[in-house]
Design a protein around this motif. Structure first.
Motif, PDB file in Angstrom:
ATOM      1  N   HIS A 175     -14.861  -3.075   0.953  1.00 11.01           N
ATOM      2  CA  HIS A 175     -14.897  -3.099   2.337  1.00 11.01           C
ATOM      3  C   HIS A 175     -13.483  -2.971   2.798  1.00 11.01           C
ATOM      4  CE1 HIS A 175     -19.134  -4.818   2.913  1.00 11.01           C
ATOM      5  NE2 HIS A 175     -18.844  -5.545   1.733  1.00 11.01           N
TER       6      HIS A 175
ATOM      7  N   GLY B 102     -10.644   0.518   4.033  1.00  8.03           N
ATOM      8  CA  GLY B 102     -10.033   1.700   3.469  1.00  8.03           C
ATOM      9  C   GLY B 102      -8.937   1.307   2.599  1.00  8.03           C
ATOM     10  N   ILE B 103      -8.244   0.224   2.606  1.00  9.61           N
ATOM     11  CA  ILE B 103      -7.239  -0.046   1.672  1.00  9.61           C
ATOM     12  C   ILE B 103      -7.997  -0.444   0.304  1.00  9.61           C
ATOM     13  CG2 ILE B 103      -5.314  -1.541   1.251  1.00  9.61           C
ATOM     14  CD1 ILE B 103      -4.994  -1.680   4.339  1.00  9.61           C
ATOM     15  N   PRO B 104      -8.867  -1.292   0.443  1.00  9.20           N
ATOM     16  CA  PRO B 104      -9.440  -1.628  -1.007  1.00  9.20           C
ATOM     17  C   PRO B 104      -9.940  -0.383  -1.635  1.00  9.20           C
ATOM     18  CG  PRO B 104     -10.159  -3.221   0.553  1.00  9.20           C
ATOM     19  CD  PRO B 104      -9.388  -2.159   1.300  1.00  9.20           C
TER      20      PRO B 104
ATOM     21  N   THR C  83      -8.723   2.745  -1.472  1.00  5.45           N
ATOM     22  CA  THR C  83      -7.646   3.517  -2.029  1.00  5.45           C
ATOM     23  C   THR C  83      -7.381   2.587  -3.413  1.00  5.45           C
ATOM     24  OG1 THR C  83      -7.272   3.991   0.267  1.00  5.45           O
ATOM     25  CG2 THR C  83      -5.600   4.540  -1.501  1.00  5.45           C
TER      26      THR C  83
ATOM     27  N   THR D 261      -4.094  -8.533   2.612  1.00  2.84           N
ATOM     28  CA  THR D 261      -4.938  -7.436   3.260  1.00  2.84           C
ATOM     29  C   THR D 261      -5.481  -6.230   2.092  1.00  2.84           C
ATOM     30  OG1 THR D 261      -2.816  -6.174   3.599  1.00  2.84           O
ATOM     31  CG2 THR D 261      -3.603  -7.548   5.351  1.00  2.84           C
ATOM     32  N   ALA D 262      -4.446  -6.171   0.810  1.00  5.01           N
ATOM     33  CA  ALA D 262      -5.172  -5.103   0.243  1.00  5.01           C
ATOM     34  C   ALA D 262      -6.459  -5.456  -0.722  1.00  5.01           C
ATOM     35  CB  ALA D 262      -3.979  -4.626  -0.647  1.00  5.01           C
ATOM     36  N   LYS D 263      -6.491  -6.876  -0.886  1.00  2.00           N
ATOM     37  CA  LYS D 263      -7.734  -7.286  -1.390  1.00  2.00           C
ATOM     38  C   LYS D 263      -9.118  -7.281  -0.526  1.00  2.00           C
ATOM     39  CE  LYS D 263      -5.373 -11.373  -3.639  1.00  2.00           C
ATOM     40  NZ  LYS D 263      -6.128 -11.540  -4.912  1.00  2.00           N
ATOM     41  N   GLY D 264      -8.518  -6.796   0.646  1.00  4.20           N
ATOM     42  CA  GLY D 264      -9.750  -6.520   1.635  1.00  4.20           C
ATOM     43  C   GLY D 264     -10.011  -7.248   2.758  1.00  4.20           C
TER      44      GLY D 264
ATOM     45  N   GLY E  98      -2.029   1.323   7.208  1.00  2.28           N
ATOM     46  CA  GLY E  98      -1.980   0.282   6.090  1.00  2.28           C
ATOM     47  C   GLY E  98      -2.324   0.838   4.761  1.00  2.28           C
ATOM     48  N   ILE E  99      -2.988   2.095   4.641  1.00  2.00           N
ATOM     49  CA  ILE E  99      -3.358   2.656   3.514  1.00  2.00           C
ATOM     50  C   ILE E  99      -2.053   3.245   2.770  1.00  2.00           C
ATOM     51  CG2 ILE E  99      -4.592   4.549   2.320  1.00  2.00           C
ATOM     52  CD1 ILE E  99      -7.004   4.120   4.099  1.00  2.00           C
TER      53      ILE E  99
ATOM     54  N   THR F  45       0.180   0.437   1.667  1.00  2.00           N
ATOM     55  CA  THR F  45      -0.364  -0.056   0.438  1.00  2.00           C
ATOM     56  C   THR F  45      -0.059   0.884  -0.871  1.00  2.00           C
ATOM     57  OG1 THR F  45      -2.142  -0.918   1.493  1.00  2.00           O
ATOM     58  CG2 THR F  45      -2.227  -0.841  -0.932  1.00  2.00           C
ATOM     59  N   VAL F  46      -0.120   2.138  -0.535  1.00  2.00           N
ATOM     60  CA  VAL F  46       0.080   3.317  -1.676  1.00  2.00           C
ATOM     61  C   VAL F  46       1.701   3.005  -2.082  1.00  2.00           C
ATOM     62  CG1 VAL F  46       0.280   5.529  -2.448  1.00  2.00           C
ATOM     63  CG2 VAL F  46      -1.737   4.428  -1.127  1.00  2.00           C
TER      64      VAL F  46
ATOM     65  N   ILE G  79      -3.931  -7.291  -6.739  1.00  3.59           N
ATOM     66  CA  ILE G  79      -5.007  -7.066  -5.737  1.00  3.59           C
ATOM     67  C   ILE G  79      -6.312  -7.560  -6.373  1.00  3.59           C
ATOM     68  CG2 ILE G  79      -5.882  -5.207  -4.380  1.00  3.59           C
ATOM     69  CD1 ILE G  79      -3.140  -3.975  -4.518  1.00  3.59           C
TER      70      ILE G  79
END
Lengths: 247, 247
Positions: free
Chosen positions: A224, A226-228, A230, B190-193, B226-227, B230-231, B244
């Motif tokens: 769920h 966009g970050i997860p 990616t 947040t990266a975990k979703g 956020g994406i 994270t990258v 993550i």
DNA sequence: CGCGCCATAGCATGATAGGGGGGTGTCGGC
DNA sequence: GCCGACACCCCCCTATCATGCTATGGCGCG
């Protein structure tokens, strides 16, 4: 005796091993061969949370393993972290530094020493779509891991991990879900930082379609957000940093 | 002479090499050492499409490389495909079979033989977030790749690929601003979703504060969204995949 | 020929994130 | 003593996203 022939013999035996106990015996022999005390072949996962899943064979002291698991260090242990940025493997004393340290690392290292674990070396075991893993050999405090041992471990680590996976998942050559070309394109453009409407213009399609591709990509991975999405796609090799990098 | 000492000497030289030509010379020496004719260290990418990107050093015949590139085989070559499913590396004659063949593979293999490329071995070079890569050594038709050569290549392949990446991307590692501990924590959750409100509850702070940390992290990197944040953090090593990982 | 997969497109609703302000207190260095 | 970095807290508003549903045409496969 550290020779290629010795490594070859180990690899042959490892490829025929039938269960975890047999693998442990062989890794113990490798220990004797390179003169170290400890070995640990492990997935980098939280073994308390994922009971039953993942591979782990080691001869560390039992209370060290318990201490390690209780703190969920499978994911954050400094050696594991470093191994995820390495392709070839490394000697701990050459790559575990203060510069890359995080709060809590110092505690882990002193606690390890308290359990008679000093220097060591680690061979990473990466495979797209699989959890990270590694094979480590470690010495008691006072002795240093040697480059020759690292080379020896490089010959054996990969086959050992492959054997462990075969034992844990007999016949399960599982590959995670892959994305379609269009899904990958959409994801790459959003990962570069474009909002959906701009992705739509780049690809010359409607923004609803882009939305749909991203939705389907999320569905495939069962994530769920966009970050997860990616992160999973990067982990699985569906996209990579150079796809995203903009120059 | 195939010994660990010889491999050690190669690895030391490889770690000091300054440019692609020097690396090619060393790999040529490795060839002589294991008695093969060809070497190829390469990313598995479409070199025609991604001009300038990616790493490749090889001594294959020039028209074979051209034939290979024209057909965009970087991604679909059977050896490359197999290497993406392998951790430890393999001998071609043991793993390239009819069972896993795709239409077109037969043509590729015969064309290779036409260019004097017979059996060989391949060491994969996986690193999360990077394109797939591999280091291969190959013999002229009639001679078979040996297990001893595979073991020898295992000691050298990883360091060689790491060196090639350093040459291609000098100073790409550990570049740019680092995040504070709190920013990293917020980003990881947040990266975990997790939505921001849940991150706030985990860290026992207000969601505005989480928002604030993420905003400052974005400002540091100069990215929007956020994406991309994270990258960038993943690529720079501020966070890594196992932070993550969910299991 | 139907079935599944893919790419395409649309619409509606509510949740979330992003970006803009404002502020407090601590700590360490100059 | 002041300043910068850091962690913390609060408000607002709008753009964007996630998710639900439906529906089209193309294509390959059994």
């Amino acid at each position: 005796m550290l020779t290629i022939d010795a490594a070859h013999a180990f690899v042959l035996e490892i490829s025929q091993v039938k269960n975890a106990a047999g693998l442990a015996d062989l890794l113990q022999e490798v220990c004797a061969c390179i003169g170290c005390s400890w070995f640990a072949l492990s997935h980098h996962i939280d073994f308390l949370a994922a009971s039953g899943k993942g591979v782990r064979v080691h001869n560390y002291p039992e209370d060290w393993a318990l201490w390690f698991d209780e703190r969920r260090l499978g994911l954050s242990d400094p050696v594991h972290r470093e191994s995820q940025r390495s392709m070839a493997g490394f000697l701990w004393h050459e790559r575990i530094h203060r510069e890359t340290a995080r709060p809590g690392d110092e505690l882990i290292l002193t606690e390890a020493r308290r359990h008679d674990i000093g220097d060591g070396l680690t061979i990473p075991a990466h495979l797209a779509g699989e959890p990270f893993g590694s094979v480590s050999f470690a010495w008691k405090p006072g002795r240093a891991a040697s480059p020759a041992a690292l080379l020896f471990a490089r010959m054996i680590g990969g086959p050992a991990f492959e054997a462990a996976q075969l034992i844990a998942n007999p016949g399960l050559a599982r590959v995670g879900p892959r994305l379609t070309d269009r899904q990958r394109e959409c994801l790459i453009w959003t990962a570069k930082g474009n909002p959906i409407w701009r992705v739509a213009r780049k690809l010359d399609i409607s923004s609803d379609t882009v939305r749909e591709h991203l939705r389907n990509a999320r569905l495939r991975y069962g994530v769920h957000g966009g970050i997860p999405l990616t992160v999973r796609a990067l982990r699985g090799g569906d996209i990579n940093f150079s796809d995203i990098a903009q120059f």
